[in-house]
Motif scaffolding. Structure first.
Motif, PDB file in Angstrom:
ATOM      1  N   VAL A 140      -7.100 -11.255   1.673  1.00  0.00           N
ATOM      2  CA  VAL A 140      -8.287 -10.664   1.060  1.00  0.00           C
ATOM      3  C   VAL A 140      -8.134  -9.156   0.912  1.00  0.00           C
ATOM      4  O   VAL A 140      -7.410  -8.518   1.671  1.00  0.00           O
ATOM      5  CB  VAL A 140      -9.568 -10.946   1.879  1.00  0.00           C
ATOM      6  CG1 VAL A 140      -9.882 -12.417   1.905  1.00  0.00           C
ATOM      7  CG2 VAL A 140      -9.470 -10.390   3.276  1.00  0.00           C
ATOM      8  N   ASP A 141      -8.858  -8.629  -0.073  1.00  0.00           N
ATOM      9  CA  ASP A 141      -8.897  -7.181  -0.239  1.00  0.00           C
ATOM     10  C   ASP A 141     -10.193  -6.802  -0.935  1.00  0.00           C
ATOM     11  O   ASP A 141     -10.713  -7.548  -1.778  1.00  0.00           O
ATOM     12  CB  ASP A 141      -7.708  -6.682  -1.050  1.00  0.00           C
ATOM     13  CG  ASP A 141      -7.519  -5.178  -0.910  1.00  0.00           C
ATOM     14  OD1 ASP A 141      -7.836  -4.628   0.163  1.00  0.00           O
ATOM     15  OD2 ASP A 141      -7.060  -4.543  -1.872  1.00  0.00           O
ATOM     16  N   GLY A 142     -10.708  -5.649  -0.570  1.00  0.00           N
ATOM     17  CA  GLY A 142     -11.868  -5.078  -1.225  1.00  0.00           C
ATOM     18  C   GLY A 142     -11.498  -3.699  -1.744  1.00  0.00           C
ATOM     19  O   GLY A 142     -10.656  -3.016  -1.151  1.00  0.00           O
ATOM     20  N   ALA A 143     -12.104  -3.308  -2.846  1.00  0.00           N
ATOM     21  CA  ALA A 143     -11.790  -2.004  -3.442  1.00  0.00           C
ATOM     22  C   ALA A 143     -13.072  -1.359  -3.947  1.00  0.00           C
ATOM     23  O   ALA A 143     -13.976  -2.043  -4.414  1.00  0.00           O
ATOM     24  CB  ALA A 143     -10.805  -2.186  -4.598  1.00  0.00           C
ATOM     25  N   SER A 144     -13.111  -0.050  -3.836  1.00  0.00           N
ATOM     26  CA  SER A 144     -14.252   0.715  -4.323  1.00  0.00           C
ATOM     27  C   SER A 144     -13.730   1.949  -5.039  1.00  0.00           C
ATOM     28  O   SER A 144     -12.818   2.617  -4.543  1.00  0.00           O
ATOM     29  CB  SER A 144     -15.156   1.127  -3.160  1.00  0.00           C
ATOM     30  OG  SER A 144     -16.190   1.976  -3.610  1.00  0.00           O
ATOM     31  N   ARG A 145     -14.299   2.229  -6.169  1.00  0.00           N
ATOM     32  CA  ARG A 145     -13.917   3.429  -6.917  1.00  0.00           C
ATOM     33  C   ARG A 145     -15.049   4.439  -6.788  1.00  0.00           C
ATOM     34  O   ARG A 145     -16.053   4.334  -7.477  1.00  0.00           O
ATOM     35  CB  ARG A 145     -13.628   3.084  -8.370  1.00  0.00           C
ATOM     36  CG  ARG A 145     -12.412   2.189  -8.469  1.00  0.00           C
ATOM     37  CD  ARG A 145     -11.904   2.046  -9.864  1.00  0.00           C
ATOM     38  NE  ARG A 145     -10.649   1.306  -9.844  1.00  0.00           N
ATOM     39  CZ  ARG A 145     -10.118   0.740 -10.896  1.00  0.00           C
ATOM     40  NH1 ARG A 145     -10.712   0.838 -12.075  1.00  0.00           N
ATOM     41  NH2 ARG A 145      -8.974   0.098 -10.806  1.00  0.00           N
ATOM     42  N   GLY A 146     -14.885   5.346  -5.860  1.00  0.00           N
ATOM     43  CA  GLY A 146     -15.913   6.350  -5.618  1.00  0.00           C
ATOM     44  C   GLY A 146     -16.366   6.376  -4.175  1.00  0.00           C
ATOM     45  O   GLY A 146     -16.745   7.395  -3.656  1.00  0.00           O
ATOM     46  N   ASN A 147     -16.368   5.266  -3.525  1.00  0.00           N
ATOM     47  CA  ASN A 147     -16.637   5.102  -2.088  1.00  0.00           C
ATOM     48  C   ASN A 147     -17.867   5.866  -1.594  1.00  0.00           C
ATOM     49  O   ASN A 147     -17.715   6.814  -0.840  1.00  0.00           O
ATOM     50  CB  ASN A 147     -15.397   5.469  -1.281  1.00  0.00           C
ATOM     51  CG  ASN A 147     -15.405   4.821   0.080  1.00  0.00           C
ATOM     52  OD1 ASN A 147     -15.989   3.768   0.255  1.00  0.00           O
ATOM     53  ND2 ASN A 147     -14.762   5.456   1.034  1.00  0.00           N
ATOM     54  N   PRO A 148     -19.106   5.508  -1.936  1.00  0.00           N
ATOM     55  CA  PRO A 148     -19.424   4.288  -2.672  1.00  0.00           C
ATOM     56  C   PRO A 148     -19.282   4.472  -4.177  1.00  0.00           C
ATOM     57  O   PRO A 148     -19.354   5.588  -4.694  1.00  0.00           O
ATOM     58  CB  PRO A 148     -20.875   4.013  -2.301  1.00  0.00           C
ATOM     59  CG  PRO A 148     -21.444   5.368  -1.999  1.00  0.00           C
ATOM     60  CD  PRO A 148     -20.316   6.180  -1.425  1.00  0.00           C
ATOM     61  N   GLY A 149     -19.107   3.346  -4.827  1.00  0.00           N
ATOM     62  CA  GLY A 149     -18.960   3.313  -6.270  1.00  0.00           C
ATOM     63  C   GLY A 149     -18.787   1.874  -6.714  1.00  0.00           C
ATOM     64  O   GLY A 149     -19.009   0.953  -5.924  1.00  0.00           O
ATOM     65  N   PRO A 150     -18.403   1.671  -7.964  1.00  0.00           N
ATOM     66  CA  PRO A 150     -18.159   0.301  -8.417  1.00  0.00           C
ATOM     67  C   PRO A 150     -17.143  -0.354  -7.485  1.00  0.00           C
ATOM     68  O   PRO A 150     -16.151   0.264  -7.111  1.00  0.00           O
ATOM     69  CB  PRO A 150     -17.581   0.487  -9.819  1.00  0.00           C
ATOM     70  CG  PRO A 150     -18.047   1.842 -10.247  1.00  0.00           C
ATOM     71  CD  PRO A 150     -18.137   2.663  -9.000  1.00  0.00           C
ATOM     72  N   ALA A 151     -17.430  -1.598  -7.090  1.00  0.00           N
ATOM     73  CA  ALA A 151     -16.580  -2.276  -6.110  1.00  0.00           C
ATOM     74  C   ALA A 151     -16.181  -3.656  -6.601  1.00  0.00           C
ATOM     75  O   ALA A 151     -16.880  -4.274  -7.409  1.00  0.00           O
ATOM     76  CB  ALA A 151     -17.307  -2.378  -4.773  1.00  0.00           C
ATOM     77  N   ALA A 152     -15.063  -4.143  -6.081  1.00  0.00           N
ATOM     78  CA  ALA A 152     -14.554  -5.462  -6.446  1.00  0.00           C
ATOM     79  C   ALA A 152     -13.823  -6.059  -5.253  1.00  0.00           C
ATOM     80  O   ALA A 152     -13.431  -5.345  -4.322  1.00  0.00           O
ATOM     81  CB  ALA A 152     -13.618  -5.357  -7.647  1.00  0.00           C
ATOM     82  N   ILE A 153     -13.640  -7.372  -5.302  1.00  0.00           N
ATOM     83  CA  ILE A 153     -12.907  -8.078  -4.253  1.00  0.00           C
ATOM     84  C   ILE A 153     -11.796  -8.915  -4.871  1.00  0.00           C
ATOM     85  O   ILE A 153     -11.866  -9.292  -6.040  1.00  0.00           O
ATOM     86  CB  ILE A 153     -13.841  -8.976  -3.406  1.00  0.00           C
ATOM     87  CG1 ILE A 153     -14.519 -10.042  -4.277  1.00  0.00           C
ATOM     88  CG2 ILE A 153     -14.862  -8.121  -2.680  1.00  0.00           C
ATOM     89  CD1 ILE A 153     -15.336 -11.066  -3.498  1.00  0.00           C
ATOM     90  N   GLY A 154     -10.782  -9.197  -4.057  1.00  0.00           N
ATOM     91  CA  GLY A 154      -9.694 -10.073  -4.472  1.00  0.00           C
ATOM     92  C   GLY A 154      -9.355 -11.007  -3.328  1.00  0.00           C
ATOM     93  O   GLY A 154      -9.519 -10.641  -2.162  1.00  0.00           O
ATOM     94  N   TRP A 155      -8.893 -12.216  -3.670  1.00  0.00           N
ATOM     95  CA  TRP A 155      -8.567 -13.195  -2.631  1.00  0.00           C
ATOM     96  C   TRP A 155      -7.479 -14.139  -3.109  1.00  0.00           C
ATOM     97  O   TRP A 155      -7.306 -14.373  -4.305  1.00  0.00           O
ATOM     98  CB  TRP A 155      -9.801 -13.992  -2.229  1.00  0.00           C
ATOM     99  CG  TRP A 155     -10.301 -14.876  -3.337  1.00  0.00           C
ATOM    100  CD1 TRP A 155      -9.957 -16.175  -3.608  1.00  0.00           C
ATOM    101  CD2 TRP A 155     -11.236 -14.516  -4.369  1.00  0.00           C
ATOM    102  NE1 TRP A 155     -10.610 -16.635  -4.722  1.00  0.00           N
ATOM    103  CE2 TRP A 155     -11.397 -15.631  -5.211  1.00  0.00           C
ATOM    104  CE3 TRP A 155     -11.948 -13.344  -4.653  1.00  0.00           C
ATOM    105  CZ2 TRP A 155     -12.250 -15.621  -6.316  1.00  0.00           C
ATOM    106  CZ3 TRP A 155     -12.777 -13.346  -5.760  1.00  0.00           C
ATOM    107  CH2 TRP A 155     -12.926 -14.471  -6.575  1.00  0.00           C
ATOM    108  N   VAL A 156      -6.758 -14.678  -2.127  1.00  0.00           N
ATOM    109  CA  VAL A 156      -5.757 -15.715  -2.366  1.00  0.00           C
ATOM    110  C   VAL A 156      -5.842 -16.671  -1.179  1.00  0.00           C
ATOM    111  O   VAL A 156      -5.848 -16.229  -0.029  1.00  0.00           O
ATOM    112  CB  VAL A 156      -4.324 -15.145  -2.456  1.00  0.00           C
ATOM    113  CG1 VAL A 156      -3.318 -16.259  -2.719  1.00  0.00           C
ATOM    114  CG2 VAL A 156      -4.220 -14.062  -3.521  1.00  0.00           C
ATOM    115  N   ILE A 157      -5.920 -17.979  -1.458  1.00  0.00           N
ATOM    116  CA  ILE A 157      -5.862 -18.989  -0.404  1.00  0.00           C
ATOM    117  C   ILE A 157      -4.619 -19.822  -0.642  1.00  0.00           C
ATOM    118  O   ILE A 157      -4.417 -20.364  -1.730  1.00  0.00           O
ATOM    119  CB  ILE A 157      -7.108 -19.894  -0.391  1.00  0.00           C
ATOM    120  CG1 ILE A 157      -8.368 -19.075  -0.125  1.00  0.00           C
ATOM    121  CG2 ILE A 157      -6.949 -21.001   0.658  1.00  0.00           C
ATOM    122  CD1 ILE A 157      -9.657 -19.893  -0.117  1.00  0.00           C
ATOM    123  N   VAL A 158      -3.784 -19.899   0.394  1.00  0.00           N
ATOM    124  CA  VAL A 158      -2.511 -20.624   0.319  1.00  0.00           C
ATOM    125  C   VAL A 158      -2.536 -21.729   1.371  1.00  0.00           C
ATOM    126  O   VAL A 158      -2.998 -21.513   2.491  1.00  0.00           O
ATOM    127  CB  VAL A 158      -1.331 -19.651   0.594  1.00  0.00           C
ATOM    128  CG1 VAL A 158       0.001 -20.364   0.509  1.00  0.00           C
ATOM    129  CG2 VAL A 158      -1.370 -18.470  -0.376  1.00  0.00           C
TER     130      VAL A 158
END
Length: 198
Positions: free
Chosen positions: A73-91
């Motif tokens: 998993v990973d989370g990202a924010s542009r501005g912190n706070p700012g627009p945010a997104a998440i990413g995931w992979v299940i294996v």
């Protein structure tokens, strides 16, 4: 767009058991349709096609996996706070990718996005029926807070931590490990690609 090779009658029964409403198909080739949370499953002879913005939840109900999941998993924010997104992979334990993706979550700090990614992926792993999860994240803060090694002073993060711990009780075994960003590259990339989606 996941295509699941299966008996469409058995797939229908799994969806109905999960409380998903089934409708008649729109064409002679469609056996039935089911919609839930921004995704639609369409049954044909010997397969079900899932499409839409949140396809992993319907896909989870349709696939019976079990066993152990390796979760990135990973989370990202542009501005912190700012627009945010998440990413995931299940294996799977055998190394096959069950599901992966990324999506925007609105405005948040980077730490909040890391927790949002954990909540999202654990809900999916639970729906897939995995018995145990091995989580890998490049957020040392989230990993150490979930393990109880560090305090969680921020009220929003504390609330997210409680939710993660609640979800973890649904698995027979779990572990969470801090890994370098390069080990978590795929989840990181998916989170950042979500910023580019319209």
């Amino acid at each position: 767009m996941p295509v699941i090779e299966c008996d469409e009658a058995a797939a229908r029964q799994r969806l109905e058991a999960a409380g998903v409403d089934i409708e008649a198909g729109n064409t002679d080739h469609e056996r039935w349709r089911a919609s839930q949370a921004g995704a639609t499953a369409i049954a044909y002879d010997g397969k079900v096609v899932v499409q839409g913005s949140d396809a992993e939840r319907l896909t989870a109900v349709l696939r019976e996996e079990g066993g152990r999941a390796h979760v990135y998993v990973d989370g990202a924010s542009r501005g912190n706070p700012g627009p945010a997104a998440i990413g995931w992979v299940i294996v799977t334990g055998e190394g096959g990718i069950v599901t992966e993706g990324g999506k925007r979550i609105g405005r948040a700090t980077n730490n909040y996005a890391e927790y949002a990614a954990l909540v999202h992926v654990l809900e999916i792993a639970e729906e897939y029926g995995f018995e145990s999860v091995e989580i890998r994240s490049d957020s040392e803060l989230a990993v150490r807070q979930i393990r109880g090694e560090w305090d969680t002073n921020d009220p929003d993060l504390r609330e997210q931590r409680v939710r993660v711990r609640e979800l973890l009780t649904g698995f027979s075994a779990w572990s969470i490990e801090h890994v370098p960003r390069e080990i978590n590259e795929r989840a990181d990339r998916l989170a950042n690609e979500a910023f580019e989606d319209d």
